[in-house]
Design a protein around this motif. Structure first.
Motif, PDB file in Angstrom:
ATOM      1  N   THR A   1       0.847  -1.189   0.000  1.00  0.00           N
ATOM      2  CA  THR A   1       0.000   0.000   0.000  1.00  0.00           C
ATOM      3  C   THR A   1       0.883   1.240   0.000  1.00  0.00           C
ATOM      4  N   ALA A   2       0.282   2.375  -0.267  1.00  0.00           N
ATOM      5  CA  ALA A   2       1.031   3.633  -0.245  1.00  0.00           C
ATOM      6  C   ALA A   2       1.645   3.866   1.129  1.00  0.00           C
ATOM      7  N   ALA A   3       0.949   3.455   2.186  1.00  0.00           N
ATOM      8  CA  ALA A   3       1.473   3.639   3.546  1.00  0.00           C
ATOM      9  C   ALA A   3       2.770   2.858   3.759  1.00  0.00           C
ATOM     10  N   GLU A   4       2.867   1.674   3.151  1.00  0.00           N
ATOM     11  CA  GLU A   4       4.104   0.893   3.290  1.00  0.00           C
ATOM     12  C   GLU A   4       5.264   1.577   2.579  1.00  0.00           C
ATOM     13  N   PHE A   5       5.019   2.125   1.395  1.00  0.00           N
ATOM     14  CA  PHE A   5       6.067   2.871   0.699  1.00  0.00           C
ATOM     15  C   PHE A   5       6.410   4.143   1.463  1.00  0.00           C
ATOM     16  N   LEU A   6       5.409   4.756   2.070  1.00  0.00           N
ATOM     17  CA  LEU A   6       5.638   5.968   2.841  1.00  0.00           C
ATOM     18  C   LEU A   6       6.561   5.686   4.034  1.00  0.00           C
ATOM     19  N   ARG A   7       6.364   4.549   4.695  1.00  0.00           N
ATOM     20  CA  ARG A   7       7.259   4.171   5.798  1.00  0.00           C
ATOM     21  C   ARG A   7       8.703   4.085   5.308  1.00  0.00           C
ATOM     22  N   ALA A   8       8.900   3.526   4.128  1.00  0.00           N
ATOM     23  CA  ALA A   8      10.253   3.436   3.566  1.00  0.00           C
ATOM     24  C   ALA A   8      10.800   4.825   3.241  1.00  0.00           C
ATOM     25  N   LEU A   9       9.945   5.690   2.695  1.00  0.00           N
ATOM     26  CA  LEU A   9      10.380   7.050   2.378  1.00  0.00           C
ATOM     27  C   LEU A   9      10.772   7.827   3.635  1.00  0.00           C
ATOM     28  N   LYS A  10      10.064   7.587   4.736  1.00  0.00           N
ATOM     29  CA  LYS A  10      10.365   8.315   5.980  1.00  0.00           C
ATOM     30  C   LYS A  10      11.796   8.054   6.442  1.00  0.00           C
ATOM     31  N   THR A  11      12.338   6.893   6.118  1.00  0.00           N
ATOM     32  CA  THR A  11      13.697   6.575   6.576  1.00  0.00           C
ATOM     33  C   THR A  11      14.754   7.416   5.875  1.00  0.00           C
ATOM     34  N   ILE A  12      14.462   7.899   4.657  1.00  0.00           N
ATOM     35  CA  ILE A  12      15.446   8.732   3.958  1.00  0.00           C
ATOM     36  C   ILE A  12      15.210  10.227   4.175  1.00  0.00           C
ATOM     37  N   LYS A  13      14.136  10.565   4.879  1.00  0.00           N
ATOM     38  CA  LYS A  13      13.804  11.948   5.262  1.00  0.00           C
ATOM     39  C   LYS A  13      13.853  12.934   4.100  1.00  0.00           C
ATOM     40  N   PRO A  14      12.927  12.792   3.148  1.00  0.00           N
ATOM     41  CA  PRO A  14      12.868  13.796   2.066  1.00  0.00           C
ATOM     42  C   PRO A  14      12.485  15.158   2.642  1.00  0.00           C
ATOM     43  N   PRO A  15      12.750  16.244   1.912  1.00  0.00           N
ATOM     44  CA  PRO A  15      12.523  17.590   2.454  1.00  0.00           C
ATOM     45  C   PRO A  15      11.088  17.863   2.896  1.00  0.00           C
ATOM     46  N   HIS A  16      10.117  17.241   2.241  1.00  0.00           N
ATOM     47  CA  HIS A  16       8.717  17.490   2.586  1.00  0.00           C
ATOM     48  C   HIS A  16       8.199  16.523   3.642  1.00  0.00           C
ATOM     49  N   LEU A  17       9.075  15.813   4.313  1.00  0.00           N
ATOM     50  CA  LEU A  17       8.637  14.800   5.274  1.00  0.00           C
ATOM     51  C   LEU A  17       9.571  14.782   6.485  1.00  0.00           C
ATOM     52  N   ARG A  18       9.731  15.946   7.101  1.00  0.00           N
ATOM     53  CA  ARG A  18      10.675  16.039   8.213  1.00  0.00           C
ATOM     54  C   ARG A  18      10.012  16.327   9.554  1.00  0.00           C
ATOM     55  N   THR A  19       8.945  17.113   9.565  1.00  0.00           N
ATOM     56  CA  THR A  19       8.301  17.446  10.836  1.00  0.00           C
ATOM     57  C   THR A  19       7.211  16.415  11.143  1.00  0.00           C
ATOM     58  N   PRO A  20       6.844  16.264  12.415  1.00  0.00           N
ATOM     59  CA  PRO A  20       5.754  15.345  12.753  1.00  0.00           C
ATOM     60  C   PRO A  20       4.448  15.691  12.034  1.00  0.00           C
ATOM     61  N   GLN A  21       4.179  16.985  11.837  1.00  0.00           N
ATOM     62  CA  GLN A  21       2.956  17.387  11.146  1.00  0.00           C
ATOM     63  C   GLN A  21       2.975  16.918   9.689  1.00  0.00           C
ATOM     64  N   GLN A  22       4.114  17.052   9.028  1.00  0.00           N
ATOM     65  CA  GLN A  22       4.235  16.600   7.639  1.00  0.00           C
ATOM     66  C   GLN A  22       4.069  15.082   7.552  1.00  0.00           C
TER      67      GLN A  22
END
Length: 127
Positions: free
Chosen positions: A75-96
């Motif tokens: 699912t998109a959520a599973e890919f999102l978990r993987a993306l969170k590990t590399i910390k893209p610029p738009h995914l750094r704060t808890p709100q994002q």
């Protein structure tokens, strides 16, 4: 799982349908839940009054073979978990992260998005 199995192996008997749904639920619970908290097959057999423990185990085997052991796609959520590990610029704060997680989960409820690859949806929610 039950609907995917029934599309391959249609059955009309209400008791068999009940066993298929319970077995699909049991497989799904085993796949997605903590193994220490997973209800036993006996719990599901108790609900499926006409079917024994061994009947449900046999049905589980039939279902998994018919589905070629393809229990769940990513699912998109599973890919999102993987993306969170590399910390893209738009995914750094808890709100994002919370917003991206919400959007990824919400995408599962929109029928028109079913045909879009989960990896692409994950990239879209962080863009």
């Amino acid at each position: 799982l039950a609907d995917r199995y029934r599309s391959i192996e249609p059955g009309t008997d209400l008791d068999v349908l009940k066993a298929i749904v319970l077995t699909g639920l049991w497989v799904g619970v085993k796949f997605h839940e903590n193994h220490n908290d997973t209800p036993s097959v006996d719990t599901f057999a108790h609900v499926a009054t006409r079917f024994s423990r061994s009947d449900l185990i046999d049905l589980e085997t039939q279902m998994l073979k018919a589905l070629n052991y393809d229990v769940s796609g990513p699912t998109a959520a599973e890919f999102l978990r993987a993306l969170k590990t590399i910390k893209p610029p738009h995914l750094r704060t808890p709100q994002q992260i919370n917003l991206a997680t919400f959007l990824a989960d919400a995408s599962l409820l929109i029928y028109e998005l079913v045909s879009i690859k989960a990896s692409l949806l994950a990239l879209v929610v962080v863009a």
